[in-house]
Enzyme design. Structure first.
Site, mmCIF file in Angstrom:
data_model
loop_
_atom_site.group_PDB
_atom_site.id
_atom_site.type_symbol
_atom_site.label_atom_id
_atom_site.label_comp_id
_atom_site.label_asym_id
_atom_site.label_seq_id
_atom_site.Cartn_x
_atom_site.Cartn_y
_atom_site.Cartn_z
ATOM 1 C CE1 TYR A 56 -3.054 -3.239 1.126
ATOM 2 C CE2 TYR A 56 -4.057 -1.667 -0.378
ATOM 3 C CZ TYR A 56 -4.037 -2.915 0.196
ATOM 4 O OH TYR A 56 -4.984 -3.850 -0.147
ATOM 5 C CG ASN A 94 -11.532 3.517 -8.350
ATOM 6 O OD1 ASN A 94 -11.623 2.303 -8.554
ATOM 7 N ND2 ASN A 94 -11.811 4.411 -9.279
ATOM 8 C CG HIS A 111 -13.822 -1.316 -2.114
ATOM 9 N ND1 HIS A 111 -13.693 -1.740 -3.409
ATOM 10 C CD2 HIS A 111 -14.939 -1.916 -1.644
ATOM 11 C CE1 HIS A 111 -14.681 -2.577 -3.704
ATOM 12 N NE2 HIS A 111 -15.457 -2.687 -2.650
ATOM 13 C CB CYS A 119 -6.503 3.510 15.587
ATOM 14 S SG CYS A 119 -5.905 2.889 17.161
ATOM 15 C CB CYS A 138 -4.068 6.131 17.529
ATOM 16 S SG CYS A 138 -5.809 6.577 17.631
HETATM 17 C C1 BV8 Z 1 -17.474 -8.854 1.791
HETATM 18 C C2 BV8 Z 1 -9.468 -2.638 -1.702
HETATM 19 C C3 BV8 Z 1 -18.554 -9.888 3.582
HETATM 20 C C4 BV8 Z 1 -8.201 -3.377 -1.830
HETATM 21 C C5 BV8 Z 1 -11.041 -4.142 -2.718
HETATM 22 C C6 BV8 Z 1 -14.570 -15.824 -0.597
HETATM 23 C C7 BV8 Z 1 -13.947 -15.370 0.566
HETATM 24 C C8 BV8 Z 1 -14.132 -14.078 1.058
HETATM 25 C C9 BV8 Z 1 -14.958 -13.205 0.362
HETATM 26 C C10 BV8 Z 1 -15.561 -13.664 -0.795
HETATM 27 C C11 BV8 Z 1 -15.387 -14.935 -1.281
HETATM 28 N N1 BV8 Z 1 -16.099 -15.074 -2.438
HETATM 29 C C12 BV8 Z 1 -16.731 -13.909 -2.695
HETATM 30 C C13 BV8 Z 1 -16.427 -13.048 -1.710
HETATM 31 C C14 BV8 Z 1 -16.882 -11.704 -1.579
HETATM 32 C C15 BV8 Z 1 -15.736 -10.823 -2.044
HETATM 33 C C16 BV8 Z 1 -15.716 -10.853 -3.544
HETATM 34 O O1 BV8 Z 1 -16.578 -10.266 -4.163
HETATM 35 N N2 BV8 Z 1 -14.702 -11.553 -4.113
HETATM 36 C C17 BV8 Z 1 -14.661 -11.634 -5.556
HETATM 37 C C18 BV8 Z 1 -13.196 -11.549 -6.025
HETATM 38 C C19 BV8 Z 1 -15.318 -12.944 -5.993
HETATM 39 N N3 BV8 Z 1 -16.060 -9.506 -1.560
HETATM 40 C C20 BV8 Z 1 -15.574 -9.129 -0.363
HETATM 41 O O2 BV8 Z 1 -14.807 -9.777 0.307
HETATM 42 C C21 BV8 Z 1 -16.108 -7.796 0.128
HETATM 43 N N4 BV8 Z 1 -16.563 -7.953 1.474
HETATM 44 O O3 BV8 Z 1 -18.023 -9.578 1.016
HETATM 45 O O4 BV8 Z 1 -17.696 -8.860 3.126
HETATM 46 C C22 BV8 Z 1 -18.981 -9.484 4.902
HETATM 47 C C23 BV8 Z 1 -20.342 -9.403 5.151
HETATM 48 C C24 BV8 Z 1 -20.756 -9.039 6.405
HETATM 49 C C25 BV8 Z 1 -19.813 -8.750 7.397
HETATM 50 C C26 BV8 Z 1 -18.457 -8.810 7.117
HETATM 51 C C27 BV8 Z 1 -18.015 -9.177 5.869
HETATM 52 C C28 BV8 Z 1 -15.017 -6.736 0.160
HETATM 53 C C29 BV8 Z 1 -14.622 -6.374 -1.246
HETATM 54 C C30 BV8 Z 1 -13.627 -5.231 -1.176
HETATM 55 C C31 BV8 Z 1 -12.234 -5.769 -1.370
HETATM 56 N N5 BV8 Z 1 -11.320 -4.659 -1.553
HETATM 57 N N6 BV8 Z 1 -10.272 -3.071 -2.810
HETATM 58 C C32 BV8 Z 1 -7.280 -2.641 -2.737
HETATM 59 O O5 BV8 Z 1 -7.708 -1.795 -3.563
HETATM 60 O O6 BV8 Z 1 -6.097 -2.948 -2.612
HETATM 61 S S1 BV8 Z 1 -11.754 -4.758 -4.137
HETATM 62 C C33 BV8 Z 1 -10.777 -4.518 -5.520
HETATM 63 O O7 BV8 Z 1 -11.602 -4.889 -6.645
HETATM 64 C C34 BV8 Z 1 -10.422 -3.091 -5.814
HETATM 65 O O8 BV8 Z 1 -10.842 -2.187 -4.849
HETATM 66 C C35 BV8 Z 1 -11.219 -2.766 -7.078
HETATM 67 O O9 BV8 Z 1 -11.723 -1.488 -7.048
HETATM 68 C C36 BV8 Z 1 -12.302 -3.721 -6.962
HETATM 69 C C37 BV8 Z 1 -13.139 -3.955 -8.164
HETATM 70 O O10 BV8 Z 1 -12.297 -4.029 -9.286
HETATM 71 P P1 BV8 Z 1 -12.594 -2.989 -10.463
HETATM 72 O O11 BV8 Z 1 -12.578 -1.614 -9.895
HETATM 73 O O12 BV8 Z 1 -13.799 -3.414 -11.200
HETATM 74 O O13 BV8 Z 1 -11.289 -3.127 -11.357
HETATM 75 P P2 BV8 Z 1 -11.026 -4.247 -12.455
HETATM 76 O O14 BV8 Z 1 -9.580 -4.197 -12.803
HETATM 77 O O15 BV8 Z 1 -11.615 -5.542 -12.001
HETATM 78 O O16 BV8 Z 1 -11.878 -3.747 -13.716
HETATM 79 C C38 BV8 Z 1 -11.501 -2.557 -14.377
HETATM 80 C C39 BV8 Z 1 -12.529 -2.334 -15.476
HETATM 81 O O17 BV8 Z 1 -12.255 -1.075 -16.088
HETATM 82 C C40 BV8 Z 1 -12.482 -3.374 -16.577
HETATM 83 O O18 BV8 Z 1 -13.794 -3.794 -16.869
HETATM 84 C C41 BV8 Z 1 -11.877 -2.626 -17.773
HETATM 85 O O19 BV8 Z 1 -12.442 -3.044 -18.998
HETATM 86 C C42 BV8 Z 1 -12.289 -1.221 -17.495
HETATM 87 N N7 BV8 Z 1 -11.386 -0.203 -18.045
HETATM 88 C C43 BV8 Z 1 -10.036 -0.285 -18.198
HETATM 89 N N8 BV8 Z 1 -9.577 0.861 -18.737
HETATM 90 C C44 BV8 Z 1 -10.651 1.687 -18.908
HETATM 91 C C45 BV8 Z 1 -11.801 1.004 -18.480
HETATM 92 N N9 BV8 Z 1 -13.030 1.545 -18.546
HETATM 93 C C46 BV8 Z 1 -13.123 2.794 -19.041
HETATM 94 N N10 BV8 Z 1 -12.061 3.518 -19.473
HETATM 95 C C47 BV8 Z 1 -10.816 2.996 -19.428
HETATM 96 N N11 BV8 Z 1 -9.763 3.725 -19.859
HETATM 97 ZN ZN ZN Z 2 -6.668 4.631 18.478
#
Ligand code: BV8
Ligand code: ZN
Length: 229
Positions: A56, A94, A111, A119, A138
């Site tokens: 990060y 993002n 996110h 903290c 903190c």
């Molecule tokens: C939750 C921060 C539950 C990090 C991110 C098994 C185990 C655990 C969880 C899961 C599991 N199976 C499913 C899940 C749920 C999981 C999930 O969805 N997993 C997926 C992979 C299957 N989700 C979670 O874990 C979420 N939390 O479910 O919690 C819960 C419920 C109750 C109580 C407690 C908990 C949390 C999800 C958040 C994770 N953190 N980000 C970091 O950034 O380092 S997610 C990560 O993916 C990024 O943040 C990113 O933003 C996000 C989505 O990706 P995109 O933004 O779509 O980017 P991507 O590259 O994929 O696509 C880009 C697009 O842009 C493409 O389509 C491309 O064509 C297009 N593009 C490219 N260039 C251009 C363009 N478009 C226009 N113009 C251009 N020039």
């Molecule tokens: Zn604190």
């Protein structure tokens, strides 16, 4: 179709691609170089905090690169936010700060934010220095244990109540620059379709493109200003 009153916009990494920030799942994407399990889960942080902090810190440093600036798509959305009389919520997946730097106000980074630290003891969020390890203790409880203010996989995204309320009230939902792979964000369109007009602006069809009434494909810096005009 009557003019929309309440708008929800969802953005993903694609909207920042033309500002020089990599996406996640494109061929040159971040998850092609590093595994989610190694840097973007609470387990990874517990196992190897230095590695996660370094991941990060590197991305946070990019935000200070003078070449990384808000682009025409970020600016167009900020303009829409400024002038829209009805309800408006810009929900971004993002963690960069480009929407805020473009002037967006009604903005919800679901996110987390690279520029902030949280903290581990009292959850207080504060600004992060370029290297999070250099942060002072903190400000609220004095603990010297901070983490990136980022929502990792398996963690609850931020602002879900506010997002759910905005989705319930919206009659236009626009998804920009996201592949529709990550939940709950990828599920928003299915929540509103039928009740709101749904539009996808993306370089190519996303995983959820079939849920949209309309999809326009191309670069965000071309599609978004045209949509906002
Ligand atoms: C939750 C921060 C539950 C990090 C991110 C098994 C185990 C655990 C969880 C899961 C599991 N199976 C499913 C899940 C749920 C999981 C999930 O969805 N997993 C997926 C992979 C299957 N989700 C979670 O874990 C979420 N939390 O479910 O919690 C819960 C419920 C109750 C109580 C407690 C908990 C949390 C999800 C958040 C994770 N953190 N980000 C970091 O950034 O380092 S997610 C990560 O993916 C990024 O943040 C990113 O933003 C996000 C989505 O990706 P995109 O933004 O779509 O980017 P991507 O590259 O994929 O696509 C880009 C697009 O842009 C493409 O389509 C491309 O064509 C297009 N593009 C490219 N260039 C251009 C363009 N478009 C226009 N113009 C251009 N020039
Ligand atoms: Zn604190």
């Amino acid at each position: 179709m009557t003019a929309p009153r309440n708008i929800v916009v969802l953005t993903g990494a694609g909207i920042s691609r033309e500002s020089g920030l990599h996406t996640f799942r494109d061929p040159d994407g971040i998850w092609q170089r590093v595994r989610i399990e190694d840097v973007a889960t609470p387990e990874a942080f517990a196992r190897d905090p230095a590695r996660v902090q370094a991941f990060y810190d590197a991305r946070r440093a990019q935000l200070r690169d003078p070449a990384v600036q808000p682009n025409a798509a970020h600016r167009a959305l900020a303009e829409l936010d400024r002038r829209w009389p009805g309800e408006f919520l810009l929900v971004t997946q993002n963690v960069d700060d480009l929407h805020g730097r473009a002037g967006a106000r009604r903005l919800l980074p679901m996110h987390g934010e690279l520029a902030k630290a949280r903290c581990l003891r009292c959850d207080t969020v504060q600004a992060s220095p370029p290297r999070l390890g250099d942060a002072p203790p903190c400000a609220a409880c004095g603990a010297a244990a901070l983490r990136p203010h980022i929502v990792w996989f398996g963690e609850m995204p931020l602002g879900m109540e506010r997002i759910d309320a905005a989705l319930a009230a919206c009659d236009l939902f626009v998804s920009i620059g996201t592949s529709g792979n990550v939940y709950p964000a990828a599920g928003f369109v299915a929540e509103v379709r039928g009740r709101a007009r749904t539009l996808e602006l993306n370089l190519e069809p996303s995983e959820g493109t079939r849920f949209f009434d309309e999809a326009r494909h191309g670069p965000a810096t071309a599609l978004v200003p045209e949509f906002v005009a």
